[in-house]
Design a protein around this motif. Structure first.
Motif, short mmCIF file in Angstrom:
data_model
loop_
_atom_site.label_atom_id
_atom_site.label_comp_id
_atom_site.label_asym_id
_atom_site.label_seq_id
_atom_site.Cartn_x
_atom_site.Cartn_y
_atom_site.Cartn_z
N GLU A 294 45.32 43.44 33.29
CA GLU A 294 46.58 43.79 34.09
C GLU A 294 46.54 44.95 34.84
O GLU A 294 47.00 45.38 36.06
CB GLU A 294 48.05 43.50 33.75
CG GLU A 294 48.37 44.34 32.39
CD GLU A 294 48.14 43.69 30.95
OE1 GLU A 294 48.52 43.97 29.99
OE2 GLU A 294 47.21 42.69 31.27
N THR A 295 46.09 46.34 34.20
CA THR A 295 45.94 47.50 34.81
C THR A 295 45.01 47.64 35.68
O THR A 295 45.10 48.76 36.18
CB THR A 295 45.81 48.49 33.60
OG1 THR A 295 44.48 48.13 32.75
CG2 THR A 295 46.85 48.56 32.54
N ASP A 296 43.96 46.53 35.96
CA ASP A 296 43.01 46.61 37.01
C ASP A 296 43.55 45.66 38.06
O ASP A 296 42.77 45.62 39.09
CB ASP A 296 41.89 45.96 36.53
CG ASP A 296 41.28 46.80 35.26
OD1 ASP A 296 40.62 47.82 35.42
OD2 ASP A 296 41.08 46.12 34.40
N VAL A 297 44.78 45.34 38.09
CA VAL A 297 45.11 44.62 39.25
C VAL A 297 45.24 45.39 40.34
O VAL A 297 46.23 46.37 40.34
CB VAL A 297 46.47 43.83 38.95
CG1 VAL A 297 47.15 43.12 40.21
CG2 VAL A 297 46.32 42.78 37.99
N ILE A 298 44.72 45.14 41.75
CA ILE A 298 44.78 45.94 42.72
C ILE A 298 45.33 45.10 43.89
O ILE A 298 45.41 45.55 45.14
CB ILE A 298 43.27 46.64 43.14
CG1 ILE A 298 42.64 45.29 43.23
CG2 ILE A 298 42.91 47.55 42.20
CD1 ILE A 298 41.13 45.83 43.90
N ARG A 299 46.06 44.08 43.55
CA ARG A 299 46.91 43.53 44.46
C ARG A 299 48.33 44.01 44.57
O ARG A 299 48.47 45.01 44.21
CB ARG A 299 46.93 41.70 44.39
CG ARG A 299 45.77 41.25 44.61
CD ARG A 299 45.77 39.68 44.09
NE ARG A 299 44.35 39.19 44.19
CZ ARG A 299 44.17 37.75 43.75
NH1 ARG A 299 45.14 37.21 43.28
NH2 ARG A 299 42.72 37.30 43.61
#
Length: 317
Positions: A294-299
């Protein structure tokens, strides 16, 4: 009360602090027992000595991160503040380079540490599994790498495929022929390509077969050589489909398999080919596995919170 003064050198305070001091506010949330004040090019912190030492250490990591990437955002701050060491979030300089310049000069490059790890893994391996929830950039980063390989003449074609699992919808009831029914299902792949290749050139590539987008069943019996091949939504493959796909790999081929084991749309009691492959192939030399979270979510920032909320429910099961 102890005091720590950190002076920013060769860093514009506005860039480091963020608009309306948003980055400083985030620091305050992570260090609630410290009083943190930012003025001019100095950050002052007041509190217990142990906490100030930890704050000083994290600030050093943040300034090093900024010096390296010339940017600081919420994702970067959270990763630096919650990591045990720089090895948890730092990757090589090469993995942080621009992958491609997209339509209208859009710069496409990895945005997070794990996306950079994905880029690095694809450089080192011919087959890579990218595992993580929606919105973490698995497919988008993969398509960018495929377009780069095509532009650099490292491969002759790009093949993008997905298992045609209906995910709660019945394709048979949709109007049109097979292509018209499947095109909406393949839309995320088209969307990524449209960001990276001008419309006229993309239409030409699709027409002459330089870029192929097809359901997984169309891969059967083929040998995929001189190609960058991406299997998207791999969690929805069966045992037979996954084995079939993996054994299509030909000479001078790059295979990227993406998926989210938490979003399987297969019928009950059907084993996900992706989950099985991760177990079977985890120790095979030459295969890379990269996990995104979840730390990579860029939305939108709410997407990360939604993923975290659902993770709690899934863990109960």
């Amino acid at each position: 009360m102890n005091e720590l003064i950190i002076e920013l050198e060769e860093i514009a305070p506005k860039d480091f602090f963020g608009d309306h001091n948003v980055n400083i506010e985030l620091l305050k949330k992570y260090f609630p027992k410290l009083k943190i004040v930012a003025r001019g090019n100095k950050i002052k912190a007041y509190g217990d000595e142990d906490l100030l030492e930890e704050f000083d250490k994290r600030m050093t990591l943040l300034t090093e991160h900024f010096a390296k990437y010339n940017r600081l955002d919420e994702n970067a701050i959270e990763r630096v503040l919650t990591s045990e060491s720089s090895e948890d979030y730092a990757t090589s300089e090469k993995s942080n380079e621009v992958i491609v310049h997209g339509v209208g000069g859009k710069i496409i490059k990895p945005q997070t540490a794990n996306q950079r790890k994905l880029v690095e893994s694809m450089r080192k391996h011919d087959m890579v599994f990218a595992i993580g929830p929606a919105g973490t950039g698995k497919t988008y980063t993969g398509v960018a790498l495929a377009v780069k390989a095509l532009k650099n003449k490292e491969v002759k074609r790009i093949i993008l495929t997905r298992p045609a699992v209906e995910a709660g919808e019945n394709l048979g009831f949709l109007p049109g022929d097979l292509k018209e029914k499947l095109d909406p299902y393949m839309q995320p792949l088209y969307d990524a390509l449209r960001d990276m290749i001008p419309a006229e050139k993309l239409a030409q590539f699709l027409e002459n077969g330089t870029i192929q987008i097809a359901p997984l069943a169309f891969m059967r019996g083929r040998t995929l050589d001189n190609a960058f091949v991406i299997l998207d939504e791999g969690q929805n493959t069966t045992h037979n489909q996954m084995k079939m796909f993996l054994t299509r790999m030909g000479k001078n081929a790059k295979f990227l398999l993406t998926g989210d084991p938490g979003q399987v749309d297969l019928p009950r009691r059907t084993t996900s080919g992706l989950k099985e492959a991760l177990l079977i192939l985890r120790n095979v030399e030459g295969i890379g596995i990269v996990y995104l979270d979840e730390t990579d979510v860029i939305r939108h920032k709410l997407v990360r919170k939604i993923i975290e909320a659902y993770k709690e429910i899934d863990s109960i099961d």
